[in-house]
Scaffold this active site. Sequence first.
Site, PDB file in Angstrom:
ATOM      1  N   LYS A  93       0.867  -1.184   0.000  1.00  0.00           N
ATOM      2  CA  LYS A  93       0.000   0.000   0.000  1.00  0.00           C
ATOM      3  C   LYS A  93       0.894   1.221   0.000  1.00  0.00           C
ATOM      4  O   LYS A  93       1.836   1.313   0.792  1.00  0.00           O
ATOM      5  CB  LYS A  93      -0.872  -0.029   1.278  1.00  0.00           C
ATOM      6  CG  LYS A  93      -1.833   1.137   1.399  1.00  0.00           C
ATOM      7  CD  LYS A  93      -3.188   0.807   0.812  1.00  0.00           C
ATOM      8  CE  LYS A  93      -4.007   2.031   0.503  1.00  0.00           C
ATOM      9  NZ  LYS A  93      -3.709   2.685  -0.791  1.00  0.00           N
ATOM     10  N   GLN A 114       7.305   3.781   3.814  1.00  0.00           N
ATOM     11  CA  GLN A 114       5.906   3.370   3.875  1.00  0.00           C
ATOM     12  C   GLN A 114       5.716   2.102   4.708  1.00  0.00           C
ATOM     13  O   GLN A 114       4.671   1.920   5.341  1.00  0.00           O
ATOM     14  CB  GLN A 114       5.403   3.148   2.437  1.00  0.00           C
ATOM     15  CG  GLN A 114       3.908   3.205   2.267  1.00  0.00           C
ATOM     16  CD  GLN A 114       3.351   4.628   2.204  1.00  0.00           C
ATOM     17  OE1 GLN A 114       3.899   5.466   1.530  1.00  0.00           O
ATOM     18  NE2 GLN A 114       2.263   4.869   2.920  1.00  0.00           N
ATOM     19  N   LYS A 129       5.314   1.750  -3.124  1.00  0.00           N
ATOM     20  CA  LYS A 129       5.207   3.107  -3.671  1.00  0.00           C
ATOM     21  C   LYS A 129       5.460   3.023  -5.161  1.00  0.00           C
ATOM     22  O   LYS A 129       6.139   2.107  -5.631  1.00  0.00           O
ATOM     23  CB  LYS A 129       6.261   4.014  -3.019  1.00  0.00           C
ATOM     24  CG  LYS A 129       5.975   5.490  -3.149  1.00  0.00           C
ATOM     25  CD  LYS A 129       5.022   6.000  -2.082  1.00  0.00           C
ATOM     26  CE  LYS A 129       4.626   7.428  -2.338  1.00  0.00           C
ATOM     27  NZ  LYS A 129       3.837   7.993  -1.231  1.00  0.00           N
ATOM     28  N   ASP A 169      -0.275  10.765  -4.559  1.00  0.00           N
ATOM     29  CA  ASP A 169       0.863  11.414  -3.903  1.00  0.00           C
ATOM     30  C   ASP A 169       1.084  12.694  -4.708  1.00  0.00           C
ATOM     31  O   ASP A 169       0.158  13.163  -5.399  1.00  0.00           O
ATOM     32  CB  ASP A 169       2.102  10.495  -3.922  1.00  0.00           C
ATOM     33  CG  ASP A 169       3.242  11.015  -3.035  1.00  0.00           C
ATOM     34  OD1 ASP A 169       3.126  10.914  -1.810  1.00  0.00           O
ATOM     35  OD2 ASP A 169       4.234  11.549  -3.569  1.00  0.00           O
ATOM     36  N   THR A 212      -4.677  13.395   5.434  1.00  0.00           N
ATOM     37  CA  THR A 212      -3.252  13.548   5.777  1.00  0.00           C
ATOM     38  C   THR A 212      -3.028  14.854   6.538  1.00  0.00           C
ATOM     39  O   THR A 212      -2.345  14.879   7.576  1.00  0.00           O
ATOM     40  CB  THR A 212      -2.372  13.495   4.511  1.00  0.00           C
ATOM     41  OG1 THR A 212      -2.732  12.347   3.755  1.00  0.00           O
ATOM     42  CG2 THR A 212      -0.905  13.415   4.868  1.00  0.00           C
TER      43      THR A 212
HETATM   44  P1  NDP Z   1       0.481  17.763  -4.119  1.00  0.00           P
HETATM   45  O1  NDP Z   1       0.970  17.437  -5.476  1.00  0.00           O
HETATM   46  O2  NDP Z   1      -0.961  17.910  -3.860  1.00  0.00           O
HETATM   47  O3  NDP Z   1       1.193  19.093  -3.603  1.00  0.00           O
HETATM   48  C1  NDP Z   1       2.580  19.200  -3.501  1.00  0.00           C
HETATM   49  C2  NDP Z   1       2.917  20.626  -3.088  1.00  0.00           C
HETATM   50  O4  NDP Z   1       4.310  20.710  -2.839  1.00  0.00           O
HETATM   51  C3  NDP Z   1       2.616  21.634  -4.174  1.00  0.00           C
HETATM   52  O5  NDP Z   1       2.327  22.875  -3.579  1.00  0.00           O
HETATM   53  C4  NDP Z   1       3.932  21.683  -4.941  1.00  0.00           C
HETATM   54  O6  NDP Z   1       4.141  22.885  -5.678  1.00  0.00           O
HETATM   55  C5  NDP Z   1       4.932  21.559  -3.810  1.00  0.00           C
HETATM   56  N1  NDP Z   1       6.167  20.938  -4.301  1.00  0.00           N
HETATM   57  C6  NDP Z   1       6.279  19.749  -4.943  1.00  0.00           C
HETATM   58  N2  NDP Z   1       7.554  19.510  -5.291  1.00  0.00           N
HETATM   59  C7  NDP Z   1       8.236  20.568  -4.849  1.00  0.00           C
HETATM   60  C8  NDP Z   1       9.597  20.932  -4.907  1.00  0.00           C
HETATM   61  N3  NDP Z   1      10.511  20.131  -5.492  1.00  0.00           N
HETATM   62  N4  NDP Z   1       9.957  22.104  -4.340  1.00  0.00           N
HETATM   63  C9  NDP Z   1       9.041  22.907  -3.746  1.00  0.00           C
HETATM   64  N5  NDP Z   1       7.743  22.622  -3.681  1.00  0.00           N
HETATM   65  C10 NDP Z   1       7.352  21.472  -4.225  1.00  0.00           C
HETATM   66  O7  NDP Z   1       1.109  16.625  -3.158  1.00  0.00           O
HETATM   67  P2  NDP Z   1       0.664  16.205  -1.701  1.00  0.00           P
HETATM   68  O8  NDP Z   1       0.201  17.379  -0.932  1.00  0.00           O
HETATM   69  O9  NDP Z   1      -0.207  15.015  -1.819  1.00  0.00           O
HETATM   70  O10 NDP Z   1       2.063  15.673  -1.097  1.00  0.00           O
HETATM   71  C11 NDP Z   1       2.973  16.541  -0.432  1.00  0.00           C
HETATM   72  C12 NDP Z   1       3.922  15.696   0.403  1.00  0.00           C
HETATM   73  O11 NDP Z   1       3.173  14.931   1.361  1.00  0.00           O
HETATM   74  C13 NDP Z   1       4.768  14.691  -0.372  1.00  0.00           C
HETATM   75  O12 NDP Z   1       6.024  14.548   0.282  1.00  0.00           O
HETATM   76  C14 NDP Z   1       3.975  13.399  -0.217  1.00  0.00           C
HETATM   77  O13 NDP Z   1       4.791  12.261  -0.371  1.00  0.00           O
HETATM   78  C15 NDP Z   1       3.497  13.547   1.218  1.00  0.00           C
HETATM   79  N6  NDP Z   1       2.343  12.732   1.577  1.00  0.00           N
HETATM   80  C16 NDP Z   1       1.149  12.870   0.912  1.00  0.00           C
HETATM   81  C17 NDP Z   1       0.056  12.119   1.305  1.00  0.00           C
HETATM   82  C18 NDP Z   1      -1.283  12.310   0.706  1.00  0.00           C
HETATM   83  O14 NDP Z   1      -2.253  11.712   1.217  1.00  0.00           O
HETATM   84  N7  NDP Z   1      -1.451  13.112  -0.339  1.00  0.00           N
HETATM   85  C19 NDP Z   1       0.175  11.103   2.379  1.00  0.00           C
HETATM   86  C20 NDP Z   1       1.448  11.106   3.065  1.00  0.00           C
HETATM   87  C21 NDP Z   1       2.481  11.871   2.634  1.00  0.00           C
HETATM   88  P3  NDP Z   1       3.898  22.875  -7.268  1.00  0.00           P
HETATM   89  O15 NDP Z   1       2.411  22.764  -7.438  1.00  0.00           O
HETATM   90  O16 NDP Z   1       4.469  24.162  -7.723  1.00  0.00           O
HETATM   91  O17 NDP Z   1       4.642  21.684  -7.807  1.00  0.00           O
END
Ligand code: NDP
Length: 448
Positions: A93, A114, A129, A169, A212
């Site tokens: 998962k 994970q 993943k 993700d 989350t």
């Molecule tokens: P989203 O794609 O919804 O959002 C990601 C956010 O982070 C966006 O604002 C994006 O900006 C920014 N971002 C991405 N890459 C970079 C970078 N290299 N530098 C700066 N900003 C960046 O993803 P999530 O919110 O789902 O995920 C965010 C984090 O949380 C990740 O690490 C993910 O693995 C973790 N996570 C997510 C879960 C979930 O349920 N969604 C569960 C557990 C962990 P931009 O739009 O400009 O790219």
Amino acid sequence: MSIQNEYLRGLMERVIARNPAEPEFHQAVREVLTSLSPVVDAHPEYIKEGVMDCLVEPERTIKFRVPWEDDKGNIHVNRGFRVQFSSAIGPYKGGLRFHPSVYEGIIKFLGFEQIFKNSLTGLPIGGGKGGSDFDPKGKSDAEVMRFCQSFMTELFKYIGPDTDVPAGDIGVGGREIGYLFGQYKRLRNEFTGVLTGKGLTYGGSLARTEATGYGLCYFADNMLKEAGKSFEGATVVISGSGNVAIYACEKATQFGAKVVAMSDSGGYIYDKNGIDLACIKQLKEVERKRISAYADTHPQAEYHPGCAGIWTIPCHIALPCATQNELNEDAAKALIQNDCFAVAEGANMPCTPEAVDALQGAGLLFAPAKAANAGGVATSALEMSQNSMRFYWSFEEVDAHLHRIMTDLYHNAAAAAAQYGKPGDLVAGANIAGFLKVADSMLAYGVV
Ligand code: NDP
């Protein structure tokens, strides 16, 4: 911090030699092996029976070509990955990430983390993943659909509701999950809960979208209360403006905090009056615009290009919710200087090891990702339960489960840290508590 146990030090060297040029994977493994040294000192059977060596090697890695056609008729070829890391306590998962930075090492680091995160939820889910170096940004819906269909045309052979259940993700939200699920359903001719994060009309769970970010705040709330602190009246800085960041902002605000800054990969906004979350949701969830557009309608807000500066904004609580290694030692020092008292990781591995050492060394409360952001996958597991039952729970019921899971998770991690001589160290506590259940299951299976 270094790995104390001699066998684990050697294992770390072998991990680096066998997985060259994968620094994020090395970083994730090093942190876990550092925490587990006292555990294997007390229980040498985990080494003798091969548990430690098996743990750092994925059970299966699938790597494939993803050809797709853009709106102008040009053909593109991306790479797809699924790392099925551990099925010791349940079906694999873990989410799918679509981002240009994706390569095998990123997926391995995420898959490895994970395993422990999923174990910490207390639910029967293994670790995996996947993802692709495809960038959904700037693509039309039709292009994203064709990419997702091509991706699933290969992936469907390896997943299933009792085998491997992917989710979203970075870069994979409701739109992408819809296209992926539709293609799976078409290829298999069956309607099963093979993906989570689905839309509410076709098997999704209420509160999964929020889970989350909400879970992060529930975990942090427990940690803060234990130290006699709270979100009430606190100033909060959140990086990112995606799924995790948005719902962390919503719950922190409901808890009485003022969130003053958020970001995307282009830069950050600082709004001293408190972030207008309805505007962020409109920009990010509906219009898919850059966060810089916030300043167009909020003249009091400042937009700063570049991401690192967000950590220089004075705050009591910092919630890094964007991506790995986004908060480095300099950022940690700036937070310490500004009397920040807590950091809780919403993203996976957002703080560098040097930053974690600095924050913990300065006595800040620190909530590591594998515990603090486990609410997303926990609620995905609740979505799987509802799909199996052919039933659904209300938002309030799912949220209540999530709240209880995050509270139990906090107490289990805190108890494991104390038991192994590291009271208050939730990094060690989360790694140890997550490991024990997986490792004992592996022992029970013998060499497999
Ligand atoms: P989203 O794609 O919804 O959002 C990601 C956010 O982070 C966006 O604002 C994006 O900006 C920014 N971002 C991405 N890459 C970079 C970078 N290299 N530098 C700066 N900003 C960046 O993803 P999530 O919110 O789902 O995920 C965010 C984090 O949380 C990740 O690490 C993910 O693995 C973790 N996570 C997510 C879960 C979930 O349920 N969604 C569960 C557990 C962990 P931009 O739009 O400009 O790219």
